[in-house]
Design a protein around this motif. Structure first.
Motif, PDB file in Angstrom:
ATOM      1  N   ARG A 204       0.827  -1.202   0.000  1.00 15.23           N
ATOM      2  CA  ARG A 204       0.000   0.000   0.000  1.00 15.23           C
ATOM      3  C   ARG A 204       0.869   1.262   0.000  1.00 15.23           C
ATOM      4  N   ILE A 205       1.942   1.238   0.797  1.00 12.36           N
ATOM      5  CA  ILE A 205       2.833   2.401   0.865  1.00 12.36           C
ATOM      6  C   ILE A 205       3.553   2.597  -0.472  1.00 12.36           C
ATOM      7  N   LEU A 206       3.991   1.508  -1.080  1.00  9.54           N
ATOM      8  CA  LEU A 206       4.675   1.617  -2.371  1.00  9.54           C
ATOM      9  C   LEU A 206       3.726   2.114  -3.457  1.00  9.54           C
ATOM     10  N   THR A 207       2.455   1.679  -3.394  1.00 14.47           N
ATOM     11  CA  THR A 207       1.453   2.164  -4.346  1.00 14.47           C
ATOM     12  C   THR A 207       1.223   3.661  -4.152  1.00 14.47           C
ATOM     13  N   PHE A 208       1.088   4.083  -2.887  1.00 18.26           N
ATOM     14  CA  PHE A 208       0.918   5.514  -2.590  1.00 18.26           C
ATOM     15  C   PHE A 208       2.127   6.301  -3.083  1.00 18.26           C
ATOM     16  N   SER A 209       3.320   5.746  -2.886  1.00 14.79           N
ATOM     17  CA  SER A 209       4.548   6.438  -3.301  1.00 14.79           C
ATOM     18  C   SER A 209       4.590   6.645  -4.811  1.00 14.79           C
ATOM     19  N   LYS A 210       4.107   5.657  -5.554  1.00 13.33           N
ATOM     20  CA  LYS A 210       4.103   5.759  -7.015  1.00 13.33           C
ATOM     21  C   LYS A 210       3.098   6.801  -7.508  1.00 13.33           C
ATOM     22  N   THR A 211       1.997   6.954  -6.756  1.00 13.68           N
ATOM     23  CA  THR A 211       0.967   7.920  -7.174  1.00 13.68           C
ATOM     24  C   THR A 211       1.289   9.338  -6.708  1.00 13.68           C
ATOM     25  N   THR A 212       2.185   9.457  -5.746  1.00 13.06           N
ATOM     26  CA  THR A 212       2.606  10.790  -5.270  1.00 13.06           C
ATOM     27  C   THR A 212       4.139  10.852  -5.315  1.00 13.06           C
ATOM     28  N   ILE A 213       4.664  10.748  -6.527  1.00 12.94           N
ATOM     29  CA  ILE A 213       6.120  10.662  -6.710  1.00 12.94           C
ATOM     30  C   ILE A 213       6.832  11.893  -6.157  1.00 12.94           C
ATOM     31  N   HIS A 214       6.246  13.081  -6.349  1.00 12.56           N
ATOM     32  CA  HIS A 214       6.905  14.306  -5.879  1.00 12.56           C
ATOM     33  C   HIS A 214       7.049  14.300  -4.359  1.00 12.56           C
ATOM     34  N   THR A 216       7.058  11.716  -2.305  1.00 14.63           N
ATOM     35  CA  THR A 216       7.988  10.665  -1.902  1.00 14.63           C
ATOM     36  C   THR A 216       9.433  11.072  -2.178  1.00 14.63           C
ATOM     37  N   PHE A 217       9.666  11.673  -3.349  1.00 19.44           N
ATOM     38  CA  PHE A 217      11.024  12.082  -3.721  1.00 19.44           C
ATOM     39  C   PHE A 217      11.560  13.138  -2.759  1.00 19.44           C
ATOM     40  N   VAL A 218      10.730  14.130  -2.444  1.00 17.77           N
ATOM     41  CA  VAL A 218      11.148  15.171  -1.503  1.00 17.77           C
ATOM     42  C   VAL A 218      11.412  14.570  -0.118  1.00 17.77           C
ATOM     43  N   TYR A 219      10.547  13.637   0.299  1.00 21.06           N
ATOM     44  CA  TYR A 219      10.725  12.977   1.608  1.00 21.06           C
ATOM     45  C   TYR A 219      12.064  12.244   1.659  1.00 21.06           C
ATOM     46  N   VAL A 220      12.379  11.490   0.615  1.00 26.43           N
ATOM     47  CA  VAL A 220      13.638  10.733   0.575  1.00 26.43           C
ATOM     48  C   VAL A 220      14.839  11.673   0.579  1.00 26.43           C
ATOM     49  N   LEU A 221      14.763  12.746  -0.206  1.00 29.03           N
ATOM     50  CA  LEU A 221      15.883  13.695  -0.256  1.00 29.03           C
ATOM     51  C   LEU A 221      16.120  14.346   1.104  1.00 29.03           C
ATOM     52  N   PHE A 222      15.039  14.682   1.808  1.00 29.92           N
ATOM     53  CA  PHE A 222      15.217  15.272   3.140  1.00 29.92           C
ATOM     54  C   PHE A 222      15.715  14.239   4.149  1.00 29.92           C
ATOM     55  N   GLY A 337       2.205   6.424   9.860  1.00 36.36           N
ATOM     56  CA  GLY A 337       3.112   5.565  10.624  1.00 36.36           C
ATOM     57  C   GLY A 337       3.837   4.584   9.728  1.00 36.36           C
ATOM     58  N   ARG A 338       3.101   3.957   8.808  1.00 37.28           N
ATOM     59  CA  ARG A 338       3.717   2.992   7.889  1.00 37.28           C
ATOM     60  C   ARG A 338       4.634   3.689   6.894  1.00 37.28           C
ATOM     61  N   PHE A 339       4.235   4.851   6.407  1.00 36.60           N
ATOM     62  CA  PHE A 339       5.051   5.591   5.433  1.00 36.60           C
ATOM     63  C   PHE A 339       6.419   5.942   6.029  1.00 36.60           C
ATOM     64  N   SER A 340       6.404   6.556   7.220  1.00 40.43           N
ATOM     65  CA  SER A 340       7.672   6.978   7.829  1.00 40.43           C
ATOM     66  C   SER A 340       8.513   5.776   8.256  1.00 40.43           C
ATOM     67  N   SER A 341       7.871   4.672   8.640  1.00 39.53           N
ATOM     68  CA  SER A 341       8.615   3.483   9.046  1.00 39.53           C
ATOM     69  C   SER A 341       9.300   2.825   7.861  1.00 39.53           C
ATOM     70  N   VAL A 342       8.588   2.718   6.739  1.00 45.97           N
ATOM     71  CA  VAL A 342       9.161   2.098   5.544  1.00 45.97           C
ATOM     72  C   VAL A 342      10.383   2.878   5.066  1.00 45.97           C
ATOM     73  N   PHE A 343      10.230   4.193   4.929  1.00 41.80           N
ATOM     74  CA  PHE A 343      11.348   4.990   4.429  1.00 41.80           C
ATOM     75  C   PHE A 343      12.385   5.264   5.518  1.00 41.80           C
ATOM     76  N   GLY A 344      11.984   5.063   6.783  1.00 39.51           N
ATOM     77  CA  GLY A 344      12.949   5.159   7.876  1.00 39.51           C
ATOM     78  C   GLY A 344      13.999   4.067   7.794  1.00 39.51           C
ATOM     79  N   MET A 345      13.618   2.904   7.230  1.00 41.35           N
ATOM     80  CA  MET A 345      14.587   1.817   7.045  1.00 41.35           C
ATOM     81  C   MET A 345      15.686   2.230   6.077  1.00 41.35           C
ATOM     82  N   LEU A 346      15.288   2.899   4.983  1.00 48.28           N
ATOM     83  CA  LEU A 346      16.269   3.389   4.008  1.00 48.28           C
ATOM     84  C   LEU A 346      17.217   4.385   4.672  1.00 48.28           C
ATOM     85  N   GLU A 347      16.645   5.306   5.448  1.00 42.42           N
ATOM     86  CA  GLU A 347      17.461   6.313   6.130  1.00 42.42           C
ATOM     87  C   GLU A 347      18.436   5.670   7.112  1.00 42.42           C
ATOM     88  N   ALA A 348      17.964   4.701   7.900  1.00 43.86           N
ATOM     89  CA  ALA A 348      18.823   4.044   8.889  1.00 43.86           C
ATOM     90  C   ALA A 348      19.969   3.299   8.209  1.00 43.86           C
TER      91      ALA A 348
END
Length: 403
Positions: A204-214, A216-222, A337-348
């Motif tokens: 679900r989070i990956l689907t949301f990320s694909k539909t709101t690419i901007h 997600t991209f800004v979140y990852v960059l920050f 909660g799921r969004f920040s946790s999923v991308f929190g793994m990448l950050e960690a």
């Protein structure tokens, strides 16, 4: 806006934040006294991203389905109990294990508190609240070490650890006084918490990320900003003492100047909350924070270093306020909660990788050129972020929400 509940929440955050600084400094001294090894102390800093890696892939599933206020209270109490046991442990392995469990609780607490704050604070007041939240955090940055020093004078690091346990109990009480924003929501997951459920949440989070690419991209960059800052900060003390030849007390004063910078930036953000657009805040923070690191990297004395520290923390508060508000306004609260946790793994994972690379590079080569290279790379990231958030076709993501 009725400020009673937001101020109560800020008070709880403040108690917990000051206590966390006291705990960190005291624990460093306890480990150093036990082992005499800086490496043993540095392991403490690796335990947090490792805990995040092992926690984030499943924690979001629970955070979004449980009552966030009650979960925050429970996590504060768990941390308080574990921290209370630390002074009574004489085994380094046991201390690491308990600290690791505390870090797991912290890894769950942070995204939980973000979801609760988003639900509690009206959209029109989030920017000012986030600025005040940064102010509270920066006060802890200054008050925490000062309180720790006072407690060391009248007692010992063990006393400071016990005081932090009490602070977390107080924080739990303050959160209990806050409103339940989900009246009637159960404290148990009605769906069975299986690997299939967690996998579906990821999808679900990956689907949301694909539909709101901007978004997600800004979140990852920050998130990568945090990676650069953590990696560079791991070399900060060595740079100040070995390259600039500052004494430990002078370095402590330098850290206080950094605290003054973020307090100043947070106050400017709070006062002008309705006049500064989110993309301007994020752009200024993304460019001038690494410029502060560069000033520090090229400094040759205390004055240059203090200008760099003040610059980076002053503008970091702009980045934090803008990014947090952007995140709260553009990610649905029911999946936050799921969004920040999923991308929190990448950050960690990136934090561990970058910190190890910079640390090894600083061992093999001189610290200054490594610090300079890291700071220039950070600035390149800042320029990229500024370019992306300045895109006029994406202006709707950064619009002011005014009553």
């Amino acid at each position: 806006m009725k400020w009673k509940n937001p101020l109560l929440l800020l008070f709880g955050i403040g108690i917990s934040n000051i206590g966390a600084w006291v705990y960190l400094i005291a624990l460093n001294l306890i480990i150093l006294d036990m082992t005499g090894s800086p490496l043993a102390v540095s392991i403490l800093y690796i335990l947090l991203p490792i805990a995040a890696l092992l926690t984030n892939f499943w924690s979001g599933t629970f955070i979004d389905r449980l009552n966030q206020r009650n979960l925050m209270i429970l996590l504060d109490l768990i941390k308080a109990i574990f921290i209370f046991t630390l002074p009574f442990l004489d085994s380094l392995i046991l201390i690491y294990l308990v600290v690791f469990l505390i870090n797991i609780a912290n890894s769950i607490f942070e995204p939980t508190s973000m979801v609760y704050m988003t639900k509690l604070i009206p959209k029109t007041d989030r920017q000012r609240f986030n600025a005040l939240r940064n102010f509270i955090h920066s006060c802890g940055f200054i008050l925490g070490p000062s309180i720790a020093g006072f407690l060391f004078m009248i007692g010992s690091p063990n006393l400071a650890i016990l005081m932090n346990s009490i602070a977390l109990f107080l924080s739990a009480i303050v959160i209990f006084l806050l409103p339940n924003v989900e009246i009637g929501k159960s404290d148990s997951i009605t769906e069975k918490a299986t690997a299939s459920l967690i996998l579906n949440d990821w999808k679900r989070i990956l689907t949301f990320s694909k539909t709101t690419i901007h978004v997600t991209f800004v979140y990852v960059l920050f998130s990568i900003i945090s990676v650069f800052m953590t990696a560079l900060d791991s070399l900060e003390a060595a740079f100040a003492t070995e390259v600039l030849s500052l004494s430990e007390s002078t370095y402590g004063f330098l850290v206080s100047i950094a605290g003054v910078g973020i307090i100043g930036g947070s106050l400017v953000n709070a006062v002008f909350a309705n006049k500064l657009s989110l993309n301007i805040l994020m752009g200024l923070g993304a460019i001038f924070t690494p410029i502060g690191y560069l000033i520090f990297a090229f400094s040759t004395d205390f004055l240059g270093a203090s200008i760099g520290f003040f610059t980076l923390t002053f503008f970091l508060s702009f980045a934090n306020t803008g990014f947090l508000t952007f995140y709260q306004n553009n990610v649905p609260v029911d999946i936050m909660g799921r969004f920040s946790s999923v991308f929190g793994m990448l950050e960690a994972g990136l934090i561990i990788l970058f910190t190890v690379i910079l640390g090894l590079s600083a061992e093999l080569f001189e610290i200054r050129p490594i610090y300079m290279i890291g700071s220039f790379a950070f600035l390149a990231l800042g320029l990229l972020i500024t370019f992306i958030v300045s895109d006029k076709s994406k202006r709707n993501y950064y619009e002011q929400v005014i009553e």
